[in-house]
Design a protein around this motif. Structure first.
Motif, PDB file in Angstrom:
ATOM      1  N   ARG A 298      -4.299   2.892   2.596  1.00 62.41           N
ATOM      2  CA  ARG A 298      -5.086   2.495   1.420  1.00 62.41           C
ATOM      3  C   ARG A 298      -4.189   1.950   0.316  1.00 62.41           C
ATOM      4  N   LYS A 299      -3.023   2.554   0.142  1.00 60.72           N
ATOM      5  CA  LYS A 299      -2.096   2.073  -0.887  1.00 60.72           C
ATOM      6  C   LYS A 299      -1.615   0.662  -0.553  1.00 60.72           C
TER       7      LYS A 299
ATOM      8  N   GLN B  84      -4.490  -1.769  -1.161  1.00 62.09           N
ATOM      9  CA  GLN B  84      -4.704  -1.928  -2.601  1.00 62.09           C
ATOM     10  C   GLN B  84      -3.613  -2.779  -3.233  1.00 62.09           C
ATOM     11  N   LYS B  85      -2.444  -2.790  -2.640  1.00 65.42           N
ATOM     12  CA  LYS B  85      -1.366  -3.645  -3.155  1.00 65.42           C
ATOM     13  C   LYS B  85      -1.661  -5.113  -2.862  1.00 65.42           C
TER      14      LYS B  85
ATOM     15  N   GLU C 248      -8.945  -5.266  -6.869  1.00 62.67           N
ATOM     16  CA  GLU C 248     -10.079  -4.350  -6.824  1.00 62.67           C
ATOM     17  C   GLU C 248     -11.422  -5.066  -6.690  1.00 62.67           C
TER      18      GLU C 248
ATOM     19  N   LEU D  38     -11.996  -5.578  -3.020  1.00 60.62           N
ATOM     20  CA  LEU D  38     -12.176  -4.326  -2.285  1.00 60.62           C
ATOM     21  C   LEU D  38     -13.528  -3.686  -2.577  1.00 60.62           C
ATOM     22  N   SER D  39     -13.970  -3.776  -3.815  1.00 61.61           N
ATOM     23  CA  SER D  39     -15.232  -3.133  -4.187  1.00 61.61           C
ATOM     24  C   SER D  39     -16.446  -3.882  -3.647  1.00 61.61           C
TER      25      SER D  39
ATOM     26  N   SER E  47       2.657  -7.034  -6.016  1.00 66.02           N
ATOM     27  CA  SER E  47       1.210  -7.101  -5.875  1.00 66.02           C
ATOM     28  C   SER E  47       0.680  -8.442  -6.382  1.00 66.02           C
TER      29      SER E  47
ATOM     30  N   GLN F 255      -1.386 -11.167  -4.115  1.00 60.83           N
ATOM     31  CA  GLN F 255      -2.739 -11.573  -4.479  1.00 60.83           C
ATOM     32  C   GLN F 255      -2.843 -13.082  -4.687  1.00 60.83           C
TER      33      GLN F 255
END
Length: 321
Positions: free
Chosen positions: A182-183, A186-187, A191, A194-195, A286, A290
């Motif tokens: 998960r970490k 998330q990197k 968000e 992901l949401s 990160s 992205q």
């Protein structure tokens, strides 16, 4: 001439197997027989043409296929676990009768060439999937995550004293791997992505379903990919249909598997797929990751298109001959 389609053993868990048969299905004028990939040597009856694509195999002692099968070897992969029997003298003689052998990966090409077999890299037949067959009027335009870094926290205990004991001992490791996975995810992904994402899996027990039901499950899975806005996965047979459909796909290659995985994946992650690998994850910030995600989400490379065209041409010639 009659035509057959590959189906798979009762223990099959990977929807990707049936996705590969769905890639072959539209080329067939009719399906006169379903043939189990693991028992092709036992087949008897009328001559059937069969597209031999996919991963071979769990029971290599049942190889090569019977003489009542006229095969097209295309998108053929020899599992490292089965290579001794799939490269036996008897098997090599069979390949030479039906060469050239179209291979799903470069490792299989090299294995066969080293044995004097005419082999070439064909790519995977799923690159020839037709998006029009899977479009849905209720286009969801979803962001889909399918088994991203799935090997990091793969755990499916069976009910027994031994497995229960093992599960208790493994639980801390599994929890840690899930947290680490998960970490990492998330990197890579902001968000908002992901949401909003919908999470689906390519692997589930198919034992209780008939072959028709398994094909329906695989069809529903492909519909999700064909109608998605973006797909993120670590599964080859989620990623390659996306290339065929023109659905932007990001492949997360964690290099977490064994040679078994590496031999299958590198033929695609090196050029065909927009790939984020473990080196990228560990060495880029990160923000940099992205930016990469935003760039990859715009569309896929086009390298696969030449393989798609050749796959369609070769299969049609085999069917029509």
């Amino acid at each position: 001439m009659k035509f057959a389609l590959l189906v798979y053993w009762n223990k099959v868990r990977n929807i990707g197997e049936y996705i590969q048969s769905l890639a072959a299905l539209p080329f067939l004028p009719t399906v006169d027989n379903y043939l189990n990939k693991e028992t092709l040597s036992d087949f008897s009856g009328d001559m059937h043409k069969l597209i031999l694509n996919g991963w071979f195999m769990h029971y290599p002692q049942n190889w090569p296929p019977a003489n009542h099968i006229k095969p097209l070897f295309i998108s053929f992969h020899i599992s490292p676990k089965a290579k001794d029997l799939l490269l036996s003298d008897k098997a090599i003689e069979y390949y030479k009768i039906h060469q050239p052998i179209g291979c799903r990966d470069h490792d299989t090409v090299n294995l066969l060439k080293n044995k004097g077999v005419d082999a070439y890299f064909s790519g995977c037949l799923t690159l020839a999937l037709n998006r029009d067959l899977y479009l849905d009027e209720n286009n969801t335009d979803e962001i889909i995550f399918s088994d991203v870094l799935y090997n990091m926290a793969r755990f499916n205990p069976r009910i027994s004293i031994i497995s229960l004991t093992r599960s208790i001992l493994r639980t801390p490791k599994v929890i840690y791997q899930e947290w680490k996975k998960r970490k990492l995810i998330q990197k890579i992904f902001p968000e908002p992505i992901l949401s909003k994402a919908k999470y689906i899996i390519q692997e589930k027990s198919l034992r209780k379903y008939s072959h028709e039901e398994r094909f329906n499950i695989a069809t529903d899975f492909l519909k999700k990919l064909a109608n998605a806005k973006l797909v993120v996965t670590s599964r080859l047979h989620t990623a390659l249909p996306c290339l065929a459909f023109g659905t932007p796909v990001i492949f997360i290659d964690g290099k977490l598997g064994r040679k078994f995985d590496t031999s299958r994946l590198s033929s695609y992650t090196d050029s065909m797929l927009n790939t984020i690998n473990m080196h990228d994850i560990q060495n880029k910030s990160s923000e940099e990751l992205q930016i990469l995600v935003n760039e990859y989400a715009k569309g896929n490379p086009t390298v696969h298109q030449k393989y798609r065209s050749d796959l369609i041409k070769r299969v049609n010639e085999f069917i029509e001959a």
